[in-house]
Each structure stands twice: as structure tokens, then as C-alpha cells.
Design a protein around this motif. Structure first.
Motif, PDB file in Angstrom:
ATOM      1  N   GLU A   9       2.460   4.925  -1.217  1.00 42.56           N
ATOM      2  CA  GLU A   9       1.730   5.297  -2.444  1.00 42.56           C
ATOM      3  C   GLU A   9       1.284   4.057  -3.199  1.00 42.56           C
ATOM      4  O   GLU A   9       0.137   3.969  -3.668  1.00 42.56           O
ATOM      5  N   ASN A  10       2.171   3.066  -3.350  1.00 39.45           N
ATOM      6  CA  ASN A  10       1.833   1.819  -4.043  1.00 39.45           C
ATOM      7  C   ASN A  10       0.706   1.067  -3.316  1.00 39.45           C
ATOM      8  O   ASN A  10      -0.211   0.535  -3.948  1.00 39.45           O
ATOM      9  N   CYS A  30       2.724  -8.929  -8.777  1.00 35.19           N
ATOM     10  CA  CYS A  30       2.630  -7.711  -7.953  1.00 35.19           C
ATOM     11  C   CYS A  30       2.834  -8.044  -6.477  1.00 35.19           C
ATOM     12  O   CYS A  30       3.553  -7.351  -5.755  1.00 35.19           O
ATOM     13  N   LEU A  34       5.854  -6.807  -3.621  1.00 33.24           N
ATOM     14  CA  LEU A  34       5.632  -6.157  -2.325  1.00 33.24           C
ATOM     15  C   LEU A  34       6.377  -6.855  -1.183  1.00 33.24           C
ATOM     16  O   LEU A  34       6.897  -6.219  -0.278  1.00 33.24           O
TER      17      LEU A  34
END
Length: 739
Positions: A9-10, A30, A34
């Protein structure tokens, strides 16, 4: 720990943002969130299968690469290791389209410097996965460069990878790859020299590229370029590559003085390889002065390498010592004989026999050379057959000679054959090996005659000999080589009775073998003298009178009429009856069966009259049967085969003694297992015996008949696979009911 769904989803959210914003980047915070996710690469891989996320992949790769290089510069080894694992897994796992590949290769080129070996190793991953795309990208970027500095930079990067080596600059405007195929031979030579320098310096050069270079430049039309290619080949040790070896062998066969230095280089290269014996065997039979020079050079090079311990080379050196172009045919003839008579057959004869296919393959592009080596191998095989010392070599030699004679039939000159017949191998060598004259039909037939005269005379002593004779007869029949066939019959069969027996075993009444039967019968008819035939031969002739082929019946009758003298008088009445019904037998293939039934009936009536008793034992039927069963020259299979043929002849006879004669055969068959009973020849034999349970048999042999019937019905049929037994039971009951 993040779930797979949450990670996916991300990733989708980030991809959507990247697709809709002008500035293509992910905030570092960000990005760093990840990276620690344990299965992030797997999820990216899955996502690429579902949707297109090119923008994300560009950004992801670029930031990974920046962090790897940044950590590399700042010596932050822990982070460097984490980012290195991620970027390697990204490159190895994810499938990239051409646009992303172009972007990745551009990133590598921008970041490239001579000190960053790790970046080159990353580029090599892409190179291995996508060799064509990688090569095309490098070539396109080199061609599209606006300045020499940038072009040089790209070529330097490319030269650090295996494929990229060929893109390095060699002249002012041309890369090594272009120079390899340049119209100027000097540039081709310089390109080969540069590659050789790279090999010596142990640079990373793609093996496939090197093989392609060698194949193309060994085929070059300039001897100087080929010589340089051979020097490169010497560094690479690739003479075991079949394509490369084939090119070398073709060069060795060139009859052109301009290529002598190249040929000498190849011979020197072969001598360096201790395992190259199979690659020079065709040099051992020189037929020109240049070939003789090459052989001498080969022997000298091996001597210098101290490898003259080869028994084959020792023999070659001994035989060809002091040989000149004027006495080559004599030397080759002597060499062939020495090969077959030498004590060390394993190391001298065997290598030549084992490699005959390969040698002929190497020379097949030039037919005169192919004919030359075919004749050499045929004469070599014939010499082996003459020695008859080792059965293993005899069989191999027979196969080789036969195969080559069949192939050589396609090479016979179409011109009128006015040559006189020759009978010695030396003259054949002089005409067709040394001088390479077109092969005439007369001389081709001479090779066949030499072969047939050399064959062992043991047709009935081995299955190999019989199988070979069958194949040989079949081919000669198909080619209408009648004179050769007659010579084969004359040489291989010490008596005509043996030939008749051979006919019975392999051809008797087989429709697809009619031609072979006709040829053998014509040979028997052509015999000038009257032949004394055995009872078995006469019985076999009677089987041939039942053939569906009119020509076979007609030829067989000619033997009965003019060429037959019986060793005994047992079959006199039978033979006379056949002679008196010639027209009927020719007209009707079933007439011989009727004739025998009438003859037996006549004998039966005569016996009753003479004795005035109810005694009608048929001596003729018994004589037919013992002629087969009491012949020690017949194996079990052939005896059964002939008994089946006899039952075919007796099918119209209504005489009780037929079943009695075959009683033991039937009882033995019924003792067999279901598997053996189901064999076709056994089934046919049983069926034909059971046909003779008739009214007269039941009257005379009632007890015997019912014993056999009970024996059949008692066989177990519990097993579902006992289909043959069930068929025999049904046939028996039908026969009894009809009776």
C-alpha cells in the motif's frame, strides 16, 4: 514489522505521488523508512508484475546508488553494507524494461571514475542479465556523444566490463569492435593485438565475444590477419571449440603457397596441445607436396615438444622418411598395410578407426578430398579384413567399408566409363587419392570386389555376419548391382545349398523381400551345371512355389526343370509331379497345396491296394517333417519357421498323420508361459497345427486328440491377461465343432 499488504500500500501511494509530481525524488526520511523493511524488494518485484511503476524504480535506484557511493566515500561501512545488499538485490531480482535500463546505465556512466570498482561490479550485474540491451546502450551513447571527452569516458567505463571491452577506443574515431571488421587489414590486426594484450593482462573479456572474434578473423581472407588470430588463439587455448577447429582444418586443406605460413602456425599450435591427436589425423595421408611439408612440420614440432612418443606418429615418421612427391602412392599403400599389421593395434589402428567419421566431416566441403579419404578408409578396412586376427576390428572395419561404399556410389563420375579394370590398391591410390581423378564406375566396382574377396567366409557362424549380409544384399539389390551380388554369393556361400538355406532364413515368402528372393533365384538358375540339392533345399523350393509372386514361382520352376539333381531319390515322385504341373503352378499360387494334397491321397490309395489292408500312413508327410527336424544345421527358430511354411503347404491335406507328426511340437508349446505363447510365431504355429484336427484325425487318433484338447482347456485363465490361451481354446472348440 510491517505486513506485506501495508508495504504494498505504501509503495503504491509513493508511486502515485511520483507519477503526478514534476520533481522526481523521494524525501530522504521516507526513503530511509522503506529501506529497513525486510521484504521490500520482493514487494517491489510483485508490484512490477501488477502495475507500471517506472518513476518509482528510477527514483529508488538513483537514491540507492547515491547512498552506496556516499557511504563508500565516507567509510560508513555498516550503512554501506545495508545499501549494497539492497541495490544488488534490486538489480538481480527486479525485471527492468528498456527505458529503466537506459536510465540505470546512464547513472553508472555519470558516477563512474577509475577508482570505483564496486560501481563496475554493479554494472556487470546488468550486463549479465541484459547483454544485448547493455551492448546497444553503450554503442548508442558512444555514437550520440557530442565531444571526444565524453566518448572517451563512456568507452573507459565500457572497457571495465566484460562486454564493454570491445567498445574501448582503438583509433581516433573507431572502437575496437569496429576495427575488428574494418576494411583495412592493418586495423584488424591491431584490434587482435589489443585483445591479446588484454588477455595477457588478465582483463575481464566476455568469452562469447572472444569466440566470435576468432571465428570471424580465422575466416579472414588475409593470411596476415589469420596469423594474428592464431596467436590470439594460442593465448586462449580454444582449439577444442568445434567451430574454431573446423576452420583450422579447412585452412590446412588449402593448396595455396600464400597460406603456407598460416598452415605452419596451425601445425605448431596443434603440436602444443598434447590432446590434439584427433585433430591432425588427416595430415597423415599427404597427397601433395604442401601436405607432405605439413606432415614433416607436424612431426618436427612434436619432436621439439618431446611428444613423439605417440606410436602412430612413430610409425608415420618411419614410413614417410625420405618420401618424395614421386613415390607417395607407394608410401601410402605401405603405410596402410603397416597400420593393420603393427603389433600395437590399440594405439595405431584404433584411433584411426574411431575418428573416421570426424575426419570425413572435416574434409566434406571439398569433394575430391572426401573421395580421397573415403578410398583410404575403404582400403584400410579391406587390409584389416585380410588379416582376420581380431573379430572386434573386423566388425568395425566391415561397417566402415560398407557405409563408405554406399556413400561413394553418389560420387561416381557421370562421364562414359572407358577405363580398364584394375585390381590392385596401389593403382587405385595413384588414380583417385594422389591424382584425384574422377571415380569411374569400373574402379568403384573394383573397390566392391576387393571388399568381397576380403570378407571372412563365415556367414553362418555369427549373427553379425548374417545381419551384415542381409543389409548388404538389400542395398546391392536396390542399386541393381547384379554382378557384385553374384560375386558376393559365390564368395560367401561354399555351396548353393547354404545359399538356399540363407534365403529361407531371411527372405522366405516375405512380400517386402521379393526382389531379394528373385535375385537369389536368378543366380541359382544361371548356374551352368546341374546342382545336387539336398532334401531340405527341395522342400524350401516347394515353399517358394507357394509365393504370391508369379516371378518367384516361375524362377523356382526353372530350377526344378533344368538345374536340379536330388542327392537322394526320396522326393522323386514329388519332383516329377511338380514338373508335370508347371503351368498350373505359375498361374495359381495355391496350386502347389492342391498338388501335394492330391499326391498324398494317391499314395494313400496305392498303399491300401498294395497291402489290401487299412494302412494309409503317409511316408511323404513324415519325410517332409524329418527333413526339417533332423537337420542339425538349423537352429530352433528356423526349424519352427520352416515347419510353419510346411503346414501352409499341407493346409489342403486331409490326413490324420499331419496332426500326429506335430503332436510333440504342440505339447511343447502348451507347456510355455502365457507370455511366450503370445509371441506371434508361436501363435501362428499352434493355429496351423490345430487346423488339422479334422474328422479323419479324430477317427485315427481319437485318444491323442482329446488329450490335447483337454490339455488346452485345462490351461489357467484366471489371469485377465491370458488372452492368447482363451483364443486357442475358442479356436480348438470351433475346430472340433466343425469336425
Amino acid at each position: 514489522v510491517f505486513s506485506d499488504d501495508l508495504i504494498k500500500e505504501n509503495l503504491l501511494i509513493i508511486s502515485v505521488f511520483l507519477n503526478n509530481q514534476h520533481h522526481q525524488s523521494i524525501p530522504d526520511r521516507c526513503f530511509l523508512k522503506l529501506c529497513p523493511m525486510s521484504n521490500i524488494i520482493d514487494e517491489i518485484f510483485q508490484l512490477t508484475n501488477d502495475v507500471r511503476i517506472d518513476n518509482f524504480l528510477w527514483v529508488w535506484f538513483e537514491q540507492l546508488l547515491n547512498h552506496v557511493l556516499k557511504d563508500n566515500n565516507q567509510m560508513e561501512t555498516d550503512n554501506e553494507e545495508n545499501f549494497s545488499i539492497l541495490i544488488e538485490k534490486t538489480l538481480n531480482t527486479i525485471k527492468f524494461n528498456s527505458n529503466i535500463l537506459k536510465f540505470i546505465i546512464n547513472c553508472f556512466i555519470k558516477q563512474f571514475n577509475n577508482n570505483n570498482k564496486y560501481l563496475v561490479s554493479l554494472a556487470s550485474i546488468i550486463e549479465r542479465k541484459y547483454p544485448i540491451d547493455f551492448d546497444d546502450n553503450i554503442r548508442q551513447q558512444t555514437e550520440n556523444c557530442s565531444n571526444n571527452e565524453e566518448r572517451k569516458r563512456i568507452r573507459e567505463f565500457a572497457s571495465m566490463t566484460a562486454i564493454g571491452f570491445k567498445h574501448q577506443p582503438l583509433s581516433d574515431r573507431s572502437s575496437l569492435a569496429i576495427c575488428l571488421n574494418h576494411p583495412q587489414s592493418q586495423l584488424r590486426i591491431e584490434a587482435l593485438q589489443r585483445i591479446r594484450e588484454g588477455i595477457i593482462a588478465k582483463q575481464n573479456i566476455e568469452r562469447e565475444f572472444l569466440i566470435d572474434v576468432l571465428i570471424s578473423r580465422l575466416n579472414d581472407n588475409e593470411a596476415k590477419v589469420v596469423n594474428e588470430a592464431i596467436l590470439l588463439l594460442e593465448e586462449l587455448h580454444l582449439t577444442d571449440n568445434q567451430q574454431i577447429n573446423d576452420i583450422l582444418q579447412k585452412i590446412l586443406q588449402r593448396e595455396n603457397e600464400d597460406w603456407s605460413s598460416v598452415q605452419q602456425s596451425i601445425v605448431r599450435l596443434l603440436a602444443l596441445d598434447s590432446t590434439s591427436e584427433t585433430k591432425y589425423l588427416h595430415l597423415l595421408f599427404p597427397t601433395t607436396s604442401s601436405e607432405l611439408n605439413l606432415l614433416n612440420s607436424l612431426l618436427e614440432n612434436y619432436k621439439q615438444q618431446k611428444q613423439i612418443s605417440s606410436p602412430l606418429l612413430k610409425l608415420t615418421k618411419k614410413i614417410f622418411k625420405s618420401t618424395t612427391i614421386n613415390n607417395l602412392s607407394t608410401t601410402i599403400d605401405r603405410f596402410i598395410q603397416s597400420i593393420t599389421t603393427n603389433d600395437d593395434q590399440k594405439n595405431i589402428l584404433v584411433p584411426l578407426l574411431q575418428q573416421y567419421d570426424e575426419i570425413l566431416r572435416l574434409v566434406e566441403h571439398y569433394r575430391p578430398n572426401w573421395i580421397k579419404f573415403s578410398i583410404i578408409y575403404i582400403l584400410l578396412g579391406i587390409e584389416i579384413l585380410k588379416q582376420q586376427a581380431n573379430n572386434e576390428y573386423i566388425e568395425l572395419a566391415t561397417i566402415i567399408v560398407f557405409k563408405l561404399l554406399k556413400k561413394l556410389s553418389q560420387e561416381i563420375s557421370p562421364t562414359n566409363d572407358e577405363s580398364t579394370e584394375i585390381s590392385d590398391s596401389k593403382t587405385l591410390i595413384d588414380l583417385h587419392v594422389i591424382k584425384k581423378n574422377p571415380l569411374t564406375l569400373t574402379n568403384y566396382d573394383t573397390l566392391w570386389k576387393l571388399f568381397i574377396h576380403a570378407l571372412p567366409k563365415d556367414y553362418n557362424q555369427s549373427s553379425f555376419s548374417n545381419d551384415f549380409l542381409c543389409e548388404c544384399i538389400q542395398w546391392l539389390c536396390s542399386e541393381n548391382k547384379t554382378s557384385i551380388l553374384y560375386l558376393l554369393f559365390n564368395e560367401q556361400f561354399s555351396s548353393l545349398n547354404k545359399l538356399v538355406l540363407f534365403l529361407a532364413e531371411y527372405y522366405l515368402n516375405l512380400i517386402d523381400k521379393n526382389h531379394e528372393q528373385e535375385i537369389i533365384l536368378k543366380y541359382l538358375v544361371k548356374q551352368s551345371q546341374i546342382i545336387e540339392y539336398t532334401n531340405l533345399s527341395i522342400l524350401i523350393f516347394s515353399f517358394l512355389l507357394h509365393s504370391s509372386n508369379r516371378t518367384i514361382r516361375s524362377l523356382t520352376l526353372k530350377i526344378f526343370q533344368t538345374k536340379l539333381k536330388c542327392l537322394t531319390n526320396d522326393f522323386d515322385i514329388f519332383i516329377q509331379n511338380i514338373k508335370h504341373h508347371e503351368n498350373e503352378i505359375i498361374t495359381d499360387s495355391e496350386y502347389i497345396c492342391y498338388l501335394i494334397s492330391q499326391l498324398i491321397q494317391t499314395i494313400k490309395l496305392n498303399e491300401k491296394k498294395k497291402r489290401k489292408l487299412n494302412f494309409d500312413n503317409s511316408l511323404l508327410i513324415h519325410l517332409f517333417k524329418i527333413t526339417i527336424d533332423q537337420n542339425d544345421d538349423l537352429n530352433f527358430k528356423l526349424k519352427q519357421q520352416l515347419n510353419i511354411q510346411l503346414l501352409y503347404l499341407l493346409k489342403q491335406c486331409k490326413h490324420w498323420s499331419i496332426f500326429n507328426e506335430y503332436r510333440i511340437d504342440l505339447e511343447n508349446l502348451l507347456q510355455q508361459s502365457e507370455q511366450n505363447l503370445s509371441l506371434n510365431h508361436n501363435k501362428i504355429f499352434i493355429e496351423n497345427i490345430l487346423q488339422h484336427i479334422d474328422y479323419e484325425t479324430l477317427i485315427h487318433e481319437q485318444t491323442l486328440c482329446f488329450e490335447i484338447i483337454l490339455q488346452i482347456l485345462k490351461r489357467s485363465i484366471k489371469k485377465s491377461k491370458a488372452l492368447t490361451t482363451i483364443d486357442i481354446m475358442i479356436l480348438t472348440l470351433k475346430q472340433v465343432c466343425l469336425t
